[in-house]
Motif scaffolding. Structure first.
Motif, mmCIF file in Angstrom:
data_model
loop_
_atom_site.group_PDB
_atom_site.id
_atom_site.type_symbol
_atom_site.label_atom_id
_atom_site.label_comp_id
_atom_site.label_asym_id
_atom_site.label_seq_id
_atom_site.Cartn_x
_atom_site.Cartn_y
_atom_site.Cartn_z
ATOM 1 N N VAL A 38 0.823 -1.208 0.000
ATOM 2 C CA VAL A 38 0.000 0.000 0.000
ATOM 3 C C VAL A 38 0.863 1.267 0.000
ATOM 4 N N PRO A 41 3.505 2.247 -3.549
ATOM 5 C CA PRO A 41 2.946 2.944 -4.711
ATOM 6 C C PRO A 41 2.646 4.418 -4.443
ATOM 7 N N MET A 42 2.186 4.744 -3.243
ATOM 8 C CA MET A 42 1.947 6.147 -2.906
ATOM 9 C C MET A 42 3.265 6.925 -2.892
ATOM 10 N N LEU A 45 4.236 7.457 -6.527
ATOM 11 C CA LEU A 45 3.403 8.473 -7.174
ATOM 12 C C LEU A 45 3.791 9.877 -6.731
ATOM 13 N N ALA A 46 4.072 10.048 -5.450
ATOM 14 C CA ALA A 46 4.363 11.382 -4.923
ATOM 15 C C ALA A 46 5.764 11.864 -5.274
ATOM 16 N N TYR A 65 -0.882 16.681 -8.996
ATOM 17 C CA TYR A 65 -0.475 15.970 -7.782
ATOM 18 C C TYR A 65 -1.695 15.398 -7.073
ATOM 19 N N LEU A 68 -3.002 12.329 -8.796
ATOM 20 C CA LEU A 68 -2.139 11.176 -8.535
ATOM 21 C C LEU A 68 -2.367 10.611 -7.134
ATOM 22 N N MET A 69 -2.592 11.483 -6.169
ATOM 23 C CA MET A 69 -2.871 11.015 -4.815
ATOM 24 C C MET A 69 -4.221 10.298 -4.753
ATOM 25 N N GLY A 72 -3.640 6.896 -5.986
ATOM 26 C CA GLY A 72 -3.022 6.086 -4.931
ATOM 27 C C GLY A 72 -4.034 5.643 -3.888
ATOM 28 N N MET A 73 -4.974 6.510 -3.551
ATOM 29 C CA MET A 73 -6.005 6.134 -2.582
ATOM 30 C C MET A 73 -6.964 5.100 -3.161
ATOM 31 N N TRP A 75 -5.994 2.797 -5.203
ATOM 32 C CA TRP A 75 -5.211 1.574 -5.057
ATOM 33 C C TRP A 75 -5.316 1.036 -3.630
ATOM 34 N N GLU A 76 -5.228 1.914 -2.630
ATOM 35 C CA GLU A 76 -5.366 1.473 -1.243
ATOM 36 C C GLU A 76 -6.744 0.847 -1.006
#
Length: 81
Positions: A38, A41-42, A45-46, A65, A68-69, A72-73, A75-76
């Motif tokens: 988890v 990947p964040m 991305l950041a 940005y 992209l966040m 990532g969320m 994905w979580e």
């Protein structure tokens, strides 16, 4: 009148590692693996993807940005589901 229910203390005292394994608890390596699945990947991305694509994006850097966040969320969420 008696009850068949065990108190919480009795359950905690009588549960040993073998019984805990039978319950299906994760061990340390499984926990670290899930965390890495988890968190990494964040991080990418950041710190890698965002700086690489912001100069080429037609959007404001903050919006890029932010998107992209959000990815990532998502994905979580997929991992947690």
């Amino acid at each position: 009148m008696t009850t068949d229910a065990l108190s919480q203390h009795a359950i905690e005292v009588s549960t040993d590692r073998t019984q805990a394994d039978q319950v299906g608890q994760y061990n340390l390596w499984q926990i670290l693996g899930i965390w890495a699945l988890v968190a990494l990947p964040m991080l990418l991305l950041a710190w890698v993807v965002a700086p690489a694509i912001i100069p080429y994006s037609p959007l404001q850097p903050v919006i890029t940005y932010w998107l992209l966040m959000i990815a990532g969320m998502v994905w979580e969420f997929v991992v947690s589901w």
